[in-house]
Design a protein around this motif. Structure first.
Motif, short mmCIF file in Angstrom:
data_model
loop_
_atom_site.label_atom_id
_atom_site.label_comp_id
_atom_site.label_asym_id
_atom_site.label_seq_id
_atom_site.Cartn_x
_atom_site.Cartn_y
_atom_site.Cartn_z
N ASP A 14 101.52 -5.99 87.23
CA ASP A 14 100.06 -5.98 87.20
C ASP A 14 99.47 -6.90 86.14
OD1 ASP A 14 99.87 -4.06 89.28
OD2 ASP A 14 100.27 -2.46 87.84
N LYS A 15 100.13 -8.00 85.84
CA LYS A 15 99.63 -8.89 84.80
C LYS A 15 98.26 -9.46 85.15
CE LYS A 15 103.50 -10.39 82.00
NZ LYS A 15 104.17 -11.52 81.35
N ALA A 16 98.00 -9.66 86.42
CA ALA A 16 96.69 -10.19 86.83
C ALA A 16 95.58 -9.23 86.45
CB ALA A 16 96.68 -10.46 88.33
N LYS A 17 95.85 -7.93 86.52
CA LYS A 17 94.85 -6.94 86.12
C LYS A 17 94.60 -7.01 84.62
CE LYS A 17 95.88 -3.64 89.83
NZ LYS A 17 96.33 -2.26 90.14
N TYR A 43 99.82 -7.19 76.92
CA TYR A 43 100.16 -6.36 78.07
C TYR A 43 100.66 -5.01 77.57
CZ TYR A 43 99.76 -10.98 80.08
OH TYR A 43 99.29 -12.21 80.43
N ASP A 102 95.04 -9.62 82.76
CA ASP A 102 94.35 -10.88 82.51
C ASP A 102 92.85 -10.75 82.79
OD1 ASP A 102 96.68 -12.16 81.72
OD2 ASP A 102 97.11 -12.93 83.72
N SER A 103 92.50 -9.98 83.81
CA SER A 103 91.09 -9.80 84.13
C SER A 103 90.37 -9.02 83.04
CB SER A 103 90.93 -9.09 85.48
OG SER A 103 91.35 -7.74 85.41
#
Length: 238
Positions: free
Chosen positions: A200-203, A186, A205-206
């Motif tokens: 925005d960790k999901a971003k 990250y 991860d994507s």
């Protein structure tokens, strides 16, 4: 900015650093006392040896599949360092591939590359990220005919890349710092302007998932490089 725009901008870069400080490299190679990185690896390798084997098997599959991201491993002998830094919940890791270009008139350096791993739905996936350290041989007393040994590359990898992951817990034992691991996943190397590493960790991860999948789409010309491939027996780097 959506992920497609981000990825088209070529966020992924392999940062190449050259060692220009001979004293640092020399100390990494010549110290004989057991450092914390060596102590941790010797004590904990048996606990993650299955992950080490999975990592080795995966790289061999990438090489056999002619993935361009692993061109270096296709051409030159390599070992994965036996020090693997894994976070406390066993879902992310940082390791290094230590590569030797062998003996030849043009072989003036060797290399250490960071490899990242993520466990997704119970399965480990790997991709390169975090940089490649180019080790000029003449700065560590080597030459074209005398490459660094894998032990010497391991000592440099641990001092320059890996041992900073180790901290002491309340019991005085060395453990891997989760924040150090997260900093590899990250960070701005994977981010778009304005991304928040917490929100925005999901971003992030994507984007990681993109790299995991995308490496399969870019392959080397086997007719050009296959004759140069050198098979070696893989074993834990000490």
């Amino acid at each position: 900015m959506d992920d497609k725009v981000l990825l088209k901008r070529g966020i992924k870069t392999v940062f190449i650093f050259c060692l220009f400080f001979i004293s640092s490299c020399s100390n990494s190679v010549k110290k004989v006392e057991e450092k914390k990185a060596d102590f941790y690896a010797n004590k904990n390798y048996s606990h993650y040896s299955n992950i080490y084997s999975t990592l080795i098997d995966s790289i061999n599959i990438y090489v056999d599949s002619s993935l361009n991201e692993f061109l270096g491993e296709t051409l030159w002998p390599w070992e994965v360092d036996s020090l693997i830094c894994i976070n406390s919940n066993n879902t992310k890791l940082v390791s290094t591939i230590n590569s030797s270009s062998g003996s030849c008139k043009k072989c003036v350096s060797d290399a250490i590359t960071k490899l990242l791993g993520k466990k997704i739905n119970g399965k480990w996936y790997f991709f390169k990220g975090g940089g490649t350290l180019i080790v000029p041989r003449d700065l560590v007393g080597k030459d074209e005919i005398h490459p660094l040994s894998f032990h010497e590359l391991s000592q440099i990898a641990r001092e320059e890349f890996l041992e900073s992951a180790l901290i002491k817990n309340a019991a005085g034992e060395y453990v891997v710092n989760d924040k150090w691991i997260d900093a590899h996943f990250y960070n701005n190397g994977f981010a778009s302007m304005g991304w928040n590493e917490i929100k925005d960790k999901a971003k992030y991860d994507s984007v990681h998932w993109y790299y995991i999948l995308h490496k399969w789409k870019v392959k080397i010309d086997t007719n050009e490089y296959k004759p140069f491939r050198r098979k070696i027996e893989m074993k834990p780097a000490t």
